[in-house]
Design an enzyme around this catalytic site. Structure first.
Site, short mmCIF file in Angstrom:
data_model
loop_
_atom_site.label_atom_id
_atom_site.label_comp_id
_atom_site.label_asym_id
_atom_site.label_seq_id
_atom_site.Cartn_x
_atom_site.Cartn_y
_atom_site.Cartn_z
CE LYS A 1 -0.36 -0.03 5.06
NZ LYS A 1 -1.19 -0.48 6.20
CE1 TYR B 1 9.48 31.93 2.16
CE2 TYR B 1 9.61 29.53 2.25
CZ TYR B 1 9.45 30.71 1.53
OH TYR B 1 9.27 30.64 0.19
C1 LIG Z 1 -0.37 -1.58 6.77
C2 LIG Z 1 -0.92 -2.79 7.36
C3 LIG Z 1 -0.06 -3.86 7.69
C4 LIG Z 1 1.45 -3.78 7.59
O1 LIG Z 1 1.97 -3.25 8.77
P1 LIG Z 1 3.55 -3.11 9.00
O2 LIG Z 1 3.66 -2.59 10.38
O3 LIG Z 1 4.02 -2.14 7.99
O4 LIG Z 1 4.14 -4.45 8.80
C5 LIG Z 1 -0.63 -5.02 8.18
N1 LIG Z 1 -1.97 -5.13 8.33
C6 LIG Z 1 -2.82 -4.12 8.03
C7 LIG Z 1 -4.27 -4.31 8.21
C8 LIG Z 1 -2.32 -2.91 7.55
O5 LIG Z 1 -3.16 -1.90 7.27
#
Ligand SMILES: *Cc1c(COP(=O)(O)O)cnc(C)c1O
Length: 360
Positions: A33, A257
């Site tokens: 993701k 800034y």
């Molecule tokens: C993003 C996500 C993960 C992965 O988590 P990490 O800490 O990056 O390994 C696992 N399960 C769900 C439901 C997530 O949204």
């Protein structure tokens, strides 16, 4: 100029290590993701597919669509679909998480219209995070609907709120107990359903809770939220750029800034061409966060700008055009992030579009 170099051999190393950490009966879901946590979802997914991964996970249906349009064949789970994404989910053969009655009803309606059966779905339960998921008490409702549904429930899962925290942890233990109860209820309905609970930190801290699958995100990219575990993983990305300009300041001159930083003495300042729009958030301004020039520590001074920030290079012998390391293997992204009050997840997933990803 500014480049995110991504070393795919390190991804392979991390995957191998993670496989060694989980039970041989468990399978990995690789989480890609948020553009693979900023690393480029399509290229990372292709590489993971070549490395034998069969299940990927994304957050939205659009993220899944991009993978499909680029030839990814793996099963793709969508963690956070919206009911309005149903047609996209069907068209691109994505496997949605169903986390609410609304989602269940809307998807059933569309599938019945299309006379589709055995559509693969994953049921998400809330066991304490209170973010997304069915409540355990809704299982009776689900049971009443199952026989008349168009679904093939492939898996049932939940998510820990504090998997990175050390044992003993009452809250986590209660989440595990709640998940165990949900698991036994579903096993009595269908023994082919798979179960999963752990993210990256969970794999390290709760090895007895592997269940059938684990959902691995940040650790693929080299971070485990723990100094000890981090030693076994390799940060796969290195973010570098080049000094754009150097200024010599007198005492009391200011930088950036709103005159965010004032020179207490003669100071040499380098301008680094990476800013908010590239994922360097405001929290990195004026907080002694270092970048690395000629292997020396140069601290960020003043407020971060849209396209640039400034660093103090008074004690570094360097020139315009010299390389600047924001993070690399030796100075990992979690250190840069945490020094500025952020975390690796936020920093990596915020790396902007205009930064070139270079796969090695
Ligand atoms: C993003 C996500 C993960 C992965 O988590 P990490 O800490 O990056 O390994 C696992 N399960 C769900 C439901 C997530 O949204």
């Amino acid at each position: 100029m500014t480049t995110l170099n991504i070393y795919l051999d390190r991804l392979s190393h991390n995957l191998k290590f993670l496989r060694s950490k989980i039970s041989s009966k468990s399978e990995l879901i690789a989480v890609v993701k948020a553009n693979a946590y900023g690393h480029g979802a399509v290229e990372i997914a292709k590489c993971l597919e070549d490395l034998g991964i069969t299940m990927l996970a994304v957050a939205s249906a659009d993220e899944g669509k991009i993978l499909r349009k680029n030839g990814i064949k793996c099963n793709i789970i969508v963690f956070y679909p919206n009911p309005s994404d149903v047609s996209k989910i069907i068209k691109f053969s994505l496997e949605p998480a169903i986390f609410s009655k609304r989602m269940w009803v809307d998807l059933t309606f569309e599938l019945k219209k299309l006379e589709l059966n055995d559509f693969p779905v994953h049921l998400k339960f809330n066991t304490g995070l209170n973010r997304i998921g069915f409540e355990a008490k809704e299982i009776d409702w689900i049971k009443g609907k199952i026989t008349d549904s168009s679904f093939k429930i492939k898996s049932v899962y939940s998510h820990l709120s504090s998997s990175e925290e050390k044992r003993e942890n009452n809250f986590t233990d209660n989440q595990i107990k709640a998940f165990e109860r949900i698991k036994s209820l579903f096993l009595s309905i269908d023994t082919s359903i798979k179960f999963h609970l752990l993210n990256s930190s969970g794999v390290f801290n709760y090895p007895e809770c592997n269940y059938d699958w684990v959902r691995i995100g940040i650790s693929l990219y080299g971070y485990a939220n723990n100094i000890e575990w981090d030693k076994n993983l390799l940060p796969i990305a290195e973010l570098t750029t080049k000094i754009l300009q150097i200024h010599e300041l007198e005492k009391d001159q200011v930088v950036g800034y709103n005159n965010g930083w004032i020179a207490k003495q003669k100071t040499t300042v380098a301008t680094i061409p990476i800013g908010h729009a590239d994922g360097i958030g405001r929290c990195f301004g004026n907080s002694n966060v270092p970048v690395w020039i000629k292997n020396k520590r140069a601290e960020i001074i003043g407020n971060i700008c849209m396209d640039m920030f400034m660093v103090n290079i008074t004690n570094i012998n360097c020139a315009e055009g010299d390389e600047v390391v924001i993070f690399n293997k030796e100075n990992p992204a979690n250190m840069f992030a945490e020094t500025g009050g952020s975390i690796s997840y936020e920093l990596l997933s915020s790396i902007g579009n205009r930064i070139i990803r270079n796969y090695l």
